[in-house]
Design an enzyme around this catalytic site. Structure first.
Site, PDB file in Angstrom:
ATOM      1  N   CYS A  91       0.834  -1.336   0.110  1.00 53.13           N
ATOM      2  CA  CYS A  91       0.032   0.148  -0.082  1.00 53.13           C
ATOM      3  C   CYS A  91       0.803   1.375   0.045  1.00 53.13           C
ATOM      4  O   CYS A  91       0.240   2.310  -0.318  1.00 53.13           O
ATOM      5  CB  CYS A  91      -0.957   0.142   1.200  1.00 53.13           C
ATOM      6  SG  CYS A  91      -2.235  -1.190   1.341  1.00 53.13           S
TER       7      CYS A  91
ATOM      8  N   HIS B 219      -3.121   7.244   3.331  1.00 51.91           N
ATOM      9  CA  HIS B 219      -3.643   5.915   2.659  1.00 51.91           C
ATOM     10  C   HIS B 219      -4.917   5.560   3.446  1.00 51.91           C
ATOM     11  O   HIS B 219      -5.006   5.639   4.785  1.00 51.91           O
ATOM     12  CB  HIS B 219      -2.407   4.767   2.946  1.00 51.91           C
ATOM     13  CG  HIS B 219      -2.977   3.573   2.620  1.00 51.91           C
ATOM     14  ND1 HIS B 219      -3.764   3.330   1.630  1.00 51.91           N
ATOM     15  CD2 HIS B 219      -3.120   2.406   3.306  1.00 51.91           C
ATOM     16  CE1 HIS B 219      -3.913   2.039   1.352  1.00 51.91           C
ATOM     17  NE2 HIS B 219      -3.529   1.394   2.501  1.00 51.91           N
TER      18      HIS B 219
ATOM     19  N   ASN C  45     -10.081   0.072   1.063  1.00 48.92           N
ATOM     20  CA  ASN C  45      -8.789   0.121   0.789  1.00 48.92           C
ATOM     21  C   ASN C  45      -8.347  -0.421  -0.613  1.00 48.92           C
ATOM     22  O   ASN C  45      -8.249  -1.672  -0.749  1.00 48.92           O
ATOM     23  CB  ASN C  45      -8.109  -0.761   1.965  1.00 48.92           C
ATOM     24  CG  ASN C  45      -6.566  -0.640   1.850  1.00 48.92           C
ATOM     25  OD1 ASN C  45      -5.951  -0.323   0.999  1.00 48.92           O
ATOM     26  ND2 ASN C  45      -5.622  -1.156   2.805  1.00 48.92           N
TER      27      ASN C  45
END
Ligand code: COA
Length: 328
Positions: free
Chosen positions: A112, A256, A285
């Site tokens: 990520c 994020h 996500n």
């Protein structure tokens, strides 16, 4: 040097999976998901739609936004943990799909944190003797391909999407670079808390690996949560210290989008709640695509003005983390 973000674009698949839909698939509830994560819905790729398909669509939009055509590109860099294949790279497939003849291309993987790692890589290569003038940086993920849809502790968290950026060096020493300061880091001691055990050389595909569901993402949720808050907070502090920029001068903080509670905890430690951009409720996500989707939404909606300072921060499997101060 004159390296700017010349254009951005995103692609989000049409299909939406809501928390209500998930209630019919696993033992969960909208109330649990929203209160623990802030996520209300996520988008899922269509049957047969691949990471490179999504990446190419986001890339086309970024090229249009930059006002250039694919044949002007000098490099394509794709950040992904969900490549179409182990090889060839997803970047090579994007090159073919958008028609960017002969330009070099490769994938980069930092989970990520990948998009911010990729920005660092692209900037470094543009400033190096290779002297690339126009680089396409993409974060693209089909997380739905790694999710065990019977595991309620992970399947509620992830979504699919892609975002792309055209970086251009205009060669004008008067132009200020988009890159103000950056921090990337990793601690492999925590490699096991977030991983896909099978499909690589450690555990090639076999009947056993499929029977034991080892091709799906496994996660130690609470430990990941704790490490994420620490890593993102420290990375942001490091970048602010390196740059000498005060948090008051930041237009947007773009974290994020993994979990609303992680974002709130970091914002509280940095005292930056009022600057935070949030869309985790709509996408979940999306790993490498997450920060890119935020930046493109801000850009396309006119909320980012030229010269605005944006503080982006991420963490992911590895564990990796990254933070970057961007001048739009
Ligand atoms: N619906 C209902 N209950 C669920 C559930 C779901 N979707 N998922 C887990 N639970 C249950 C657990 O089984 C556990 O039950 P138990 O107490 O009977 O054992 C309970 O909820 C609490 O689980 P826990 O894991 O302690 O919850 P949490 O408050 O830590 O929240 C996460 C779980 C996953 C939301 C949280 O740990 C998290 O967000 N971690 C970071 C994940 C992340 O960001 N990963 C990506 C990194 S890039």
């Amino acid at each position: 040097m004159g390296i700017r973000i010349k254009g951005s674009g995103r692609y989000v698949p049409e299909k939406i999976l809501t928390n209500d839909d998930l209630e019919r698939m696993v033992d969960t509830s909208d109330e649990w998901i929203v209160s623990r994560t802030g996520i209300r819905e996520r988008h899922l790729a269509a049957e047969g739609e691949t990471t490179s398909d999504m990446a190419a669509k986001a890339a086309q939009k970024a090229l249009e936004n930059a006002g250039i055509t694919a044949d002007a590109l000098d490099l394509i860099l794709v950040s992904t943990v969900t490549p179409d294949h182990i090889f060839p790279s997803t970047a090579a497939l994007v090159q073919r799909k958008i028609g960017a003849p002969k330009c070099p291309c490769f994938d980069q993987e930092a989970a990520c944190s990948g998009l911010l790692y990729a920005f660092n890589t692209a900037y470094g290569l543009m400033a190096s003797p290779l002297g690339y003038k126009r680089v396409l940086v993409i974060g693209a993920e089909k997380m739905s391909s790694l999710v065990d849809w019977t595991d309620r502790s992970t399947c509620v968290l992830f979504g699919d999407a892609a975002a792309a950026f055209v970086l251009e060096n205009d060669g004008n020493p008067e132009t200020k670079d988009f890159y103000v300061a950056g921090e990337i880091g990793a601690d492999g001691e925590w490699a096991d808390i977030l991983c896909v055990p099978a499909g690589g050389s450690a555990c090639p595909a076999s009947h056993r690996s499929v029977d034991e569901k080892l091709h799906f993402l496994k996660m130690g949720g609470p430990k990941t949560f704790h490490m994420a808050v620490l890593a993102m907070t420290n990375a942001c502090r490091a970048v602010l210290a390196k740059s000498g920029v005060s948090k008051d001068d930041i237009a947007w903080a773009v974290p994020h989008q993994a979990n609303r509670r992680i974002i709130d905890a970091v914002a509280e430690r940095l005292d930056m709640h009022d600057k935070v951009y949030l869309n985790v409720d709509r996408y979940g996500n999306t790993s490498s695509a997450s920060i890119g989707i935020c930046l493109d939404e801000l850009n396309q909606s006119g909320r980012l003005k030229q010269g605005d300072l944006v503080l982006a921060a991420s963490f992911g499997a590895g564990l990796t983390w990254a933070s970057m101060l961007i001048r739009w």
